[in-house]
Design an enzyme around this catalytic site. Structure first.
Site, PDB file in Angstrom:
ATOM      1  N   SER A 130       0.818  -1.214   0.000  1.00 59.25           N
ATOM      2  CA  SER A 130       0.000   0.000   0.000  1.00 59.25           C
ATOM      3  C   SER A 130       0.857   1.271   0.000  1.00 59.25           C
ATOM      4  O   SER A 130       0.318   2.380  -0.003  1.00 59.25           O
ATOM      5  CB  SER A 130      -0.900   0.009   1.244  1.00 59.25           C
ATOM      6  OG  SER A 130      -0.116   0.047   2.423  1.00 59.25           O
ATOM      7  N   TYR A 131       2.168   1.120  -0.008  1.00 58.23           N
ATOM      8  CA  TYR A 131       3.050   2.292   0.075  1.00 58.23           C
ATOM      9  C   TYR A 131       3.143   3.005  -1.271  1.00 58.23           C
ATOM     10  O   TYR A 131       3.435   2.382  -2.298  1.00 58.23           O
ATOM     11  CB  TYR A 131       4.451   1.887   0.532  1.00 58.23           C
ATOM     12  CG  TYR A 131       4.565   1.580   2.002  1.00 58.23           C
ATOM     13  CD1 TYR A 131       3.462   1.645   2.848  1.00 58.23           C
ATOM     14  CD2 TYR A 131       5.778   1.222   2.573  1.00 58.23           C
ATOM     15  CE1 TYR A 131       3.569   1.368   4.197  1.00 58.23           C
ATOM     16  CE2 TYR A 131       5.901   0.948   3.923  1.00 58.23           C
ATOM     17  CZ  TYR A 131       4.797   1.010   4.735  1.00 58.23           C
ATOM     18  OH  TYR A 131       4.908   0.736   6.062  1.00 58.23           O
ATOM     19  N   GLY A 132       2.924   4.306  -1.228  1.00 62.82           N
ATOM     20  CA  GLY A 132       2.926   5.122  -2.440  1.00 62.82           C
ATOM     21  C   GLY A 132       1.586   5.824  -2.567  1.00 62.82           C
ATOM     22  O   GLY A 132       0.536   5.219  -2.385  1.00 62.82           O
ATOM     23  N   GLY A 189       2.465   1.347  -4.788  1.00 66.13           N
ATOM     24  CA  GLY A 189       3.415   0.290  -5.135  1.00 66.13           C
ATOM     25  C   GLY A 189       4.787   0.812  -5.492  1.00 66.13           C
ATOM     26  O   GLY A 189       5.703   0.029  -5.776  1.00 66.13           O
ATOM     27  N   LYS A 191       4.601  -5.694   3.585  1.00 68.33           N
ATOM     28  CA  LYS A 191       3.370  -5.885   4.341  1.00 68.33           C
ATOM     29  C   LYS A 191       2.195  -5.898   3.362  1.00 68.33           C
ATOM     30  O   LYS A 191       2.046  -4.974   2.567  1.00 68.33           O
ATOM     31  CB  LYS A 191       3.206  -4.758   5.377  1.00 68.33           C
ATOM     32  CG  LYS A 191       4.314  -4.770   6.435  1.00 68.33           C
ATOM     33  CD  LYS A 191       4.088  -3.750   7.536  1.00 68.33           C
ATOM     34  CE  LYS A 191       4.203  -2.332   7.034  1.00 68.33           C
ATOM     35  NZ  LYS A 191       5.561  -1.994   6.546  1.00 68.33           N
TER      36      LYS A 191
END
Length: 326
Positions: free
Chosen positions: A55-57, A63, A89
């Site tokens: 979920s990062y970004g 992504g 994660k």
């Protein structure tokens, strides 16, 4: 078939939440060259665990953190390359409803990375609002290990009660839970001092990872009520917390001066002294060098006790992650 590969965990890792996040951290593509230099410096100094998330970004950059880590790890050839551990994660999104959705999510992460995920982690527990969903997702997490798609599995934002409830199911399948990460710093001792998560992890042979060990930057000494505060969401939080945490910042400053270290290095070393594996973030070479300076020395027992006492006396602490379970 279970994987026979082993995970190698260092003393400290590097968090990559900021790599691709515009909203909170002001990421821009122009930072990528320096981020690669940060990656290279970390690995060459034994900081070989990189923690990311699918979920990062922000927005269209969703992504991005995994994509950058994939590129950087592919381009790196040097010391400690064989010890590299990419930990991602997998988010418990409401549309991920089956064990197969966890397998698919990890495979999507592997495509962005251009390599297998080493450590797959459940990003948060849904036990408080959708327990039936969590059971399936945890089954999928164990499936990843059994299929040999990952070297290890871990959890994030779990408390001791929930951990002890799910641990037997993993053990029954012969799937070891390698790590558990919680928000832990001198401004966020709750998971350890109140919930007792470290003791339970020690009993079960699980390495406790400390994320946000610098409390989003509050413990670096970079910010004060007089100096310019960061922009955005952090600004509001810092305005609330800074007045009440001055005794702790003063204690950190004093110990740092006596050790010829920085306040950030003392705060990170405190986490290491508590038996956790901290994963401070780094966006610049200066930050990466400072983080690395937390290694290779130890705070005395007296200094740790002094920091503990001052931290416990504060009226304010960091807001806890809303997904942290008991």
């Amino acid at each position: 078939m279970q994987t026979s590969q082993k995970l190698s965990l260092p003393t400290m890792g590097c968090g990559t939440w900021a790599w691709g996040n515009r909203l909170l951290w002001g990421y821009d593509e122009s930072m990528d060259d320096e981020l690669q230099a940060v990656f290279n410096l970390c690995v060459s100094n034994g900081v070989t665990l990189f923690d990311t998330g699918d979920s990062y970004g922000t927005g269209r950059l969703n992504g991005r953190s995994e994509q950058l880590l994939g590129r950087f790890s592919s381009d790196y050839s040097g010391i400690n390359q064989e010890n590299l551990c990419i930990a991602t994660k997998l988010a418990a999104y409401p549309w991920r409803l089956t064990r197969g959705s966890m397998v698919s999510a990890c495979q999507a992460s592997a495509r962005r990375l251009g390599r297998n995920v080493d450590l797959a982690q459940m990003h948060w527990s849904t036990a408080n609002y959708a327990p039936w969903q969590e059971e399936r997702l945890l089954d999928g997490l164990a499936d990843l290990y059994e299929k040999g798609l990952v070297k290890g599995v871990g959890l994030s934002n779990y408390g001791p009660k929930r951990l002890q409830e799910i641990y037997p199911k993993f053990k029954e399948r012969g799937v070891p839970i390698t790590t558990l990460q919680v928000q832990y710093s001198l401004l966020s001792t709750y998971p350890v001092t109140e919930l007792g998560i470290k003791d339970v992890c020690d009993q079960l042979g699980i390495q406790l990872i400390a994320y946000s060990p610098l409390a989003l930057g509050l413990l670096t000494g970079k910010y004060s009520e007089k100096d310019p505060l960061p922009k955005g969401l952090r600004r509001l939080l810092f305005k609330q917390l800074l007045p009440g945490i001055q005794p702790l910042l003063g204690c950190l400053r004093e110990i740092a001066s006596s050790k010829e270290k920085t306040m950030a290095q003392v705060a990170i070393n405190w986490c290491i002294g508590k038996g956790t594996l901290p994963i401070p973030g780094a966006k610049t070479m200066k930050q990466a060098q400072e983080n690395i300076g937390a290694l290779g020395w130890q705070l005395s027992a007296g200094e740790i006790t002094e920091l503990d006492q001052v931290a416990a006396s504060l009226d304010k602490a960091m807001v806890q992650n809303i997904f942290q379970t008991r």
